[in-house]
Each structure stands twice: as structure tokens, then as C-alpha cells.
Design an enzyme around this catalytic site. Structure first.
Site, PDB file in Angstrom:
ATOM      1  N   GLY A 228       0.842  -1.195   0.000  1.00 30.37           N
ATOM      2  CA  GLY A 228       0.000   0.000   0.000  1.00 30.37           C
ATOM      3  C   GLY A 228       0.871   1.236   0.000  1.00 30.37           C
ATOM      4  O   GLY A 228       2.014   1.213  -0.466  1.00 30.37           O
ATOM      5  N   GLY A 233       2.522   2.463   5.393  1.00 28.96           N
ATOM      6  CA  GLY A 233       3.663   1.623   5.760  1.00 28.96           C
ATOM      7  C   GLY A 233       4.378   2.162   6.994  1.00 28.96           C
ATOM      8  O   GLY A 233       4.735   1.399   7.907  1.00 28.96           O
ATOM      9  N   GLU A 250       5.770  -3.322   0.885  1.00 26.80           N
ATOM     10  CA  GLU A 250       5.784  -2.969  -0.543  1.00 26.80           C
ATOM     11  C   GLU A 250       4.993  -1.676  -0.673  1.00 26.80           C
ATOM     12  O   GLU A 250       3.765  -1.686  -0.672  1.00 26.80           O
ATOM     13  CB  GLU A 250       5.140  -4.081  -1.379  1.00 26.80           C
ATOM     14  CG  GLU A 250       5.887  -5.401  -1.357  1.00 26.80           C
ATOM     15  CD  GLU A 250       7.121  -5.398  -2.239  1.00 26.80           C
ATOM     16  OE1 GLU A 250       7.443  -4.355  -2.843  1.00 26.80           O
ATOM     17  OE2 GLU A 250       7.775  -6.451  -2.320  1.00 26.80           O
ATOM     18  N   CYS A 284       1.856  -0.155  -8.916  1.00 25.31           N
ATOM     19  CA  CYS A 284       2.941   0.327  -8.053  1.00 25.31           C
ATOM     20  C   CYS A 284       4.183   0.600  -8.869  1.00 25.31           C
ATOM     21  O   CYS A 284       4.752   1.684  -8.809  1.00 25.31           O
ATOM     22  CB  CYS A 284       3.219  -0.675  -6.946  1.00 25.31           C
ATOM     23  SG  CYS A 284       3.383  -2.367  -7.528  1.00 25.31           S
TER      24      CYS A 284
HETATM   25  P1  NAD Z   1      -3.321   2.554   1.464  1.00 21.92           P
HETATM   26  O1  NAD Z   1      -2.056   2.586   2.223  1.00 21.92           O
HETATM   27  O2  NAD Z   1      -4.258   3.690   1.591  1.00 21.92           O
HETATM   28  O3  NAD Z   1      -4.183   1.277   1.858  1.00 21.92           O
HETATM   29  C1  NAD Z   1      -3.620  -0.034   1.774  1.00 21.92           C
HETATM   30  C2  NAD Z   1      -4.252  -0.916   2.831  1.00 21.92           C
HETATM   31  O4  NAD Z   1      -3.853  -0.497   4.125  1.00 21.92           O
HETATM   32  C3  NAD Z   1      -5.787  -0.924   2.829  1.00 21.92           C
HETATM   33  O5  NAD Z   1      -6.217  -2.250   3.015  1.00 21.92           O
HETATM   34  C4  NAD Z   1      -6.121  -0.069   4.048  1.00 21.92           C
HETATM   35  O6  NAD Z   1      -7.365  -0.369   4.628  1.00 21.92           O
HETATM   36  C5  NAD Z   1      -4.999  -0.415   4.975  1.00 21.92           C
HETATM   37  N1  NAD Z   1      -4.703   0.574   6.013  1.00 21.92           N
HETATM   38  C6  NAD Z   1      -4.900   1.912   5.969  1.00 21.92           C
HETATM   39  N2  NAD Z   1      -4.446   2.488   7.099  1.00 21.92           N
HETATM   40  C7  NAD Z   1      -3.948   1.495   7.869  1.00 21.92           C
HETATM   41  C8  NAD Z   1      -3.312   1.450   9.138  1.00 21.92           C
HETATM   42  N3  NAD Z   1      -3.100   2.564   9.850  1.00 21.92           N
HETATM   43  N4  NAD Z   1      -2.886   0.258   9.585  1.00 21.92           N
HETATM   44  C9  NAD Z   1      -3.068  -0.865   8.871  1.00 21.92           C
HETATM   45  N5  NAD Z   1      -3.668  -0.893   7.666  1.00 21.92           N
HETATM   46  C10 NAD Z   1      -4.099   0.273   7.170  1.00 21.92           C
HETATM   47  O7  NAD Z   1      -2.883   2.296  -0.044  1.00 21.92           O
HETATM   48  P2  NAD Z   1      -3.818   2.179  -1.342  1.00 21.92           P
HETATM   49  O8  NAD Z   1      -4.337   3.546  -1.662  1.00 21.92           O
HETATM   50  O9  NAD Z   1      -4.779   1.059  -1.196  1.00 21.92           O
HETATM   51  O10 NAD Z   1      -2.765   1.711  -2.465  1.00 21.92           O
HETATM   52  C11 NAD Z   1      -2.100   2.599  -3.292  1.00 21.92           C
HETATM   53  C12 NAD Z   1      -0.651   2.695  -2.902  1.00 21.92           C
HETATM   54  O11 NAD Z   1      -0.096   1.377  -2.811  1.00 21.92           O
HETATM   55  C13 NAD Z   1       0.190   3.405  -3.920  1.00 21.92           C
HETATM   56  O12 NAD Z   1       1.087   4.274  -3.277  1.00 21.92           O
HETATM   57  C14 NAD Z   1       0.966   2.292  -4.610  1.00 21.92           C
HETATM   58  O13 NAD Z   1       2.171   2.711  -5.182  1.00 21.92           O
HETATM   59  C15 NAD Z   1       1.140   1.334  -3.507  1.00 21.92           C
HETATM   60  N6  NAD Z   1       1.355  -0.028  -4.020  1.00 21.92           N
HETATM   61  C16 NAD Z   1       2.590  -0.599  -3.858  1.00 21.92           C
HETATM   62  C17 NAD Z   1       2.833  -1.863  -4.362  1.00 21.92           C
HETATM   63  C18 NAD Z   1       4.177  -2.513  -4.216  1.00 21.92           C
HETATM   64  O14 NAD Z   1       4.314  -3.701  -4.508  1.00 21.92           O
HETATM   65  N7  NAD Z   1       5.203  -1.803  -3.773  1.00 21.92           N
HETATM   66  C19 NAD Z   1       1.810  -2.556  -5.022  1.00 21.92           C
HETATM   67  C20 NAD Z   1       0.564  -1.944  -5.161  1.00 21.92           C
HETATM   68  C21 NAD Z   1       0.346  -0.678  -4.641  1.00 21.92           C
END
Ligand code: NAD
Length: 476
Positions: A228, A233, A250, A284
Site C-alpha cells: 500500500g 507503511g 511494498e 505500483c
Molecule cells: P493505502 O495505504 O491507503 O491502503 C492499503 C491498505 O492499508 C488498505 O487495506 C487499508 O485499509 C490499509 N490501512 C490503511 N491504514 C492502515 C493502518 N493505519 N494500519 C493498517 N492498515 C491500514 O494504499 P492504497 O491507496 O490502497 O494503495 C495505493 C498505494 O499502494 C500506492 O502508493 C501504490 O504505489 C502502492 N502499491 C505498492 C505496491 C508494491 O508492490 N510496492 C503494489 C501496489 C500498490
């Protein structure tokens, strides 16, 4: 020992059957990004549901681990077979929920990838290693126990498989928390795999970010896999400090591509385009900022325009669509803001940049912005959508400095007719992966992961198995 597994009755092989098996009559509404209408409701799991899933996982994990690698691998192959039988239904659900087209690198590709990652995890060996004969020392990799996995909305089922396949292969039980924007695709995958996995070994809990936060502070987990945003992270690192689970992070990226002056623009334009616009830019490791040498700049921009202007955009479930809507209206607003900022600061809109903001759905047209300042927001912030900034450079050192100048480092690419020259440049680029003459392709045996603000830890291949295991050294 043997374990009972349930068999399929075929009900999960149709879209209607799959949706009926996982959706709730009330709960959290999930929106169709092509229309803005409610697609279905997902159950809203609570911290009490998390505790119950932990108890079930704790009860199931020792027997799962005790099955041994060979039997677990055989079950993962059965799981891949089950995914293949439901692939059409799963692809339709992904297209309806996340928005990506059925064809090309779309939802059928995603469902196929889930199967491929399960099969590769099943086939990958991680034997004990002898480190030294005298004095004798060996290292083995054992199950962690319980793995928690939290995922994003862009490739919901595929990324879930990247987390669960190696974790199950190594003898762990897994609890997954998918994105609140795309819970159905992951619940569906859980239901499909549940036909062949023992009870309690894999649980998918749909819920919001609070449920994710509850998972990261739960003492049951020896490992948390997170994909995410960088901001989330960092929150997970802080939240998990008391329990010290191992982490794979990631995170976000802002991948640069560097085009050297010796390229044939027409020959690379298709691959450049799809490197940037795969999944309508919501990937990503997509190409998110392009640096092109001035000798070929105009020709590359024109070749990209020629390709991009021919690519049809529409609802994911229409066979003709090659680009779909953005998954969320929030992501639409981010892309819209960055393009408007680029326009206002002198960027030249070569294509797109003119969304119909009143139309239903989150459709933002494929957009190319040329002659843009190297420090514009569209360049230095992750757009995660279909808008590519194209920066002109004169001096290669300057381009490499710009590529390395951000605090993220997931992927990057170098484009040249001379592969050796490209590799020399690639060696200077700070990223977890640098591709030559392509961008973003992943392979289940090639380790993948970021550096800097893009996170740490590796997925895929033997390294990916080690990441969901604990080392066990015997010395003597
Ligand atoms: P996000 O961080 O908003 O959400 C990801 C997940 O985390 C969701 O399931 C959300 O409910 C959960 N979450 C949110 N706050 C949390 C917390 N405090 N504790 C635990 N979990 C929590 O990300 P997104 O908008 O869903 O995804 C987009 C981002 O992900 C982009 O920045 C993209 O580059 C990145 N991404 C990275 C990869 C990789 O492999 N590096 C792959 C796909 C997406």
C-alpha cells in the site's frame, strides 16, 4: 497425517455464484467505478471477528505445518486448479469492482497470475542449507506461525496471491485484510481457495483501515505483509513496534524511465505506453515520469501520442476496453489536481487532460504532458493514474540525478538500442528493479521489492519464501 478438504460444487465458477457466496445483504457498500453505483455490499468485519479468525488460525496452523512441503505444495496446486476453474467469474468480478479491462494486462491476466503464483510457490524449494562442514552449521527455514496480510486496491487478487501463496507454502496460517475499495475480489479468492484449504488456514476479513490497524497491533502475528502507500507503511512500522512482527513493506513508488538518444521512438512507443498506462496507471511499479534525451524528445512524444490516441477507454467489463476508470473518485481527484497544476505551471498537454467531471464513473482520459518542469508536482508526486509527464534532458548525469532525486525507489527503466550501454546506466539508478527496454514486468521467480521510501523486504522466488519464514541455525 491427512486433513479433510471440501470439494467444489461448481457454484463459485459463475459470476453470480461467486458474488452470492461472498457479498452481504448489508455491510459496506462497494462502488462500481465505471458507474458510481453500488455493486454489492461486503461484510464489515470487526476486531471480534479478527480474534475469532486468530483462534481458528492458531488451531489450524500446527497441522498445516506438519503436513510437510510436499503435501502443502500438492494442495496449492489444487488451489491453483480451483482458481483456473473460477477464472472467468473472478475476472468479471475484478473488472466490475476494480475497473480494469478484461483483456490485455487486465483482469483475465490478473486471475491467470493468481494461478501462476500459486503454482510457482508450490514448485519452489527452500531446502536446509549446510553453512559450514567444520565446525558444522546448518540453517533451516521454518514457518513463522500466523501471517497477517494487508493489501491495496489496484491489483487486489494478484497482490493477495503474492502474499498468501508463499506464506501458505511455508506452513503458515494467513489472515488477510483487503482494501476497503476492493474487498470482493479478495473475498472471492478466499472462497475459491477455501474449497481446497483446511478450515482456518486462510481467512479473509473485509474491513476498513481501523481493522487493518487492529491487525498490525495484534500480538498473534509473527509476520505482517503490507502492500500500500508509504504513509500507511510508516504507520504500520510504528504500530507494530511493541510486538515486533517481521515486516515486508511494498510501498508507493514514482518510477522513472530514462530514454537514451539512440532509440527508435516508433519501436519503443508501445512498450513505453503500457509501462506507464497498465491498469490505467494504477500500478505500483508503473513508469510514472519519463526523461527523454533532447535528440529524440519530439519524436518520442509524437510516437507516444500516436499510440495513446488509439487506445479505447471504457467500462472494464466491455470487451473492447483497453483502459478503464480509476478505482476511486479520490484517485480521480489526485490525477485531476496534478494535471491542472502541470498545465498552470507551463506544461504542454499533448493528449487528454480534459475529463468530463460530470459524467458517471471515474474516467480520466489518457494524458501526456510534455515540456514539463522537472520539479512539477506531476513529476515528483506519485500520480497513480493515466497521466505521464515527459521531461526533456540534455545531459545523462542530470537525468540520472533527477531519477535518483526522490525519496522512493521501487522500479525504474532505461531505454536504448545498446543493451550494454543501458545496463551501465541502470547500475547507477537507485531502485529495487531496473528494467531495460520495458517497464514493470514481474515474474514469480524474480525477487521484487523496493528501497528508500518504497519499503523493504523481497517477494517472489526463493527470497520470497525466506521472507515468510524464520531462520533456524543449528551450530555444532
Ligand atoms: P493505502 O495505504 O491507503 O491502503 C492499503 C491498505 O492499508 C488498505 O487495506 C487499508 O485499509 C490499509 N490501512 C490503511 N491504514 C492502515 C493502518 N493505519 N494500519 C493498517 N492498515 C491500514 O494504499 P492504497 O491507496 O490502497 O494503495 C495505493 C498505494 O499502494 C500506492 O502508493 C501504490 O504505489 C502502492 N502499491 C505498492 C505496491 C508494491 O508492490 N510496492 C503494489 C501496489 C500498490
Amino acid at each position: 497425517m491427512t486433513m479433510e478438504t471440501t470439494t467444489t460444487d461448481g457454484s463459485l465458477e459463475t459470476y453470480e455464484g461467486l458474488l452470492a457466496a461472498i457479498s452481504a445483504s448489508e455491510g459496506t457498500p462497494v462502488l462500481d467505478p465505471a458507474t458510481g453505483e453500488v455493486l454489492a455490499h461486503a461484510p464489515a468485519s470487526t476486531p471480534a471477528d479478527l480474534d475469532a479468525a486468530v483462534e481458528a488460525a492458531r488451531a489450524a496452523q500446527p497441522a498445516w505445518e506438519a503436513l510437510g512441503h510436499e503435501r502443502r505444495s500438492a494442495i496449492l496446486v489444487e488451489a491453483a486448479d480451483a482458481v483456473d476453474r473460477s477464472a472467468a467469474a473472478l475476472a468479471e468480478l475484478i473488472s466490475r469492482e476494480q475497473g480494469k479491462p478484461l483483456n490485455g494486462p487486465g483482469s483475465r491476466f490478473e486471475a491467470g497470475g493468481v494461478s501462476a503464483w500459486l503454482r510457482t510457490a508450490a514448485a519452489t524449494e527452500l531446502p536446509d542449507e549446510t553453512l559450514l562442514e567444520e565446525p558444522r552449521a546448518t540453517i533451516a527455514y521454518r514457518a513463522v506461525g500466523l501471517v497477517g496480510a494487508i493489501g491495496p486496491w489496484n491489483w487486489p487478487a494478484l497482490i493477495a496471491s503474492w502474499q498468501l501463496a508463499p506464506a501458505l507454502r511455508m506452513g503458515n496460517a494467513v489472515i488477510m485484510k483487503p482494501s476497503e475499495h476492493t474487498p470482493l475480489s479478495v473475498l472471492a479468492l478466499g472462497a475459491i481457495l477455501g474449497q481446497v484449504l483446511p478450515e482456518g488456514v486462510l481467512t479473509v476479513l473485509a474491513g476498513d483501515r481501523d481493522l487493518g490497524a487492529a491487525l498490525t497491533t495484534h500480538p498473534a502475528f509473527g509476520k505482517i505483509m503490507f502492500t500500500g502507500s508509504t504513509a500507511t507503511g510508516k504507520a504500520i512500522v510504528a504500530a507494530s513496534a511493541d510486538n515486533l512482527p517481521r515486516l515486508t513493506l511494498e510501498l508507493g513508488g514514482n518510477d522513472p524511465g530514462i530514454v537514451l538518444p539512440d532509440v527508435d521512438p516508433a519501436a519503443i512507443a508501445q512498450d513505453l505506453f503500457w509501462g506507464a498506462f497498465i491498469n490505467t496507471g494504477q500500478t505500483c511499479a508503473a513508469l510514472k515520469r519519463l526523461y527523454v534525451h533532447e535528440d529524440v524528445y519530439d519524436a518520442v512524444v509524437e510516437a507516444l501520442r500516436a499510440v495513446a490516441s488509439q487506445v479505447p477507454m471504457g467500462p472494464g467489463i466491455e470487451e473492447a476496453s483497453a483502459l478503464g476508470p480509476l478505482t476511486t473518485s479520490d484517485q480521480f481527484a489526485i490525477v485531476d489536481r496534478l494535471v491542472e497544476d502541470a498545465r498552470a505551471s507551463g506544461g504542454r498537454i499533448v493528449l487528454g487532460g480534459d475529463p468530463d467531471r460530470d459524467a458517471p464513473g471515474n474516467f480520466y482520459p489518457a494524458t501526456l504532458v510534455a515540456d514539463i518542469d522537472a520539479h512539477a508536482a506531476l513529476v515528483v508526486e506519485e500520480q497513480f493514474g493515466p497521466a505521464l509527464p515527459i521531461v526533456r534532458y540534455r545531459d545523462l548525469d542530470e537525468a540520472i540525478a533527477l531519477a535518483n532525486g526522490l525519496d522512493v525507489g521501487l522500479g525504474a527503466s532505461v531505454w536504448s538500442a545498446d543493451a550494454a550501454a543501458a545496463r551501465t546506466v541502470a547500475a547507477r539508478v537507485q531502485a529495487g528493479t531496473v528494467w531495460i527496454n520495458s517497464h514493470g514486468g514481474v515474474h514469480p521467480m524474480i525477487p521484487f521489492g523496493g528501497i528508500k521510501g518504497s519499503g523493504y523486504g523481497l517477494e517472489f522466488g526463493v527470497e520470497g519464501l525466506k521472507a515468510v519464514a524464520v531462520p533456524h541455525v543449528i551450530n555444532g
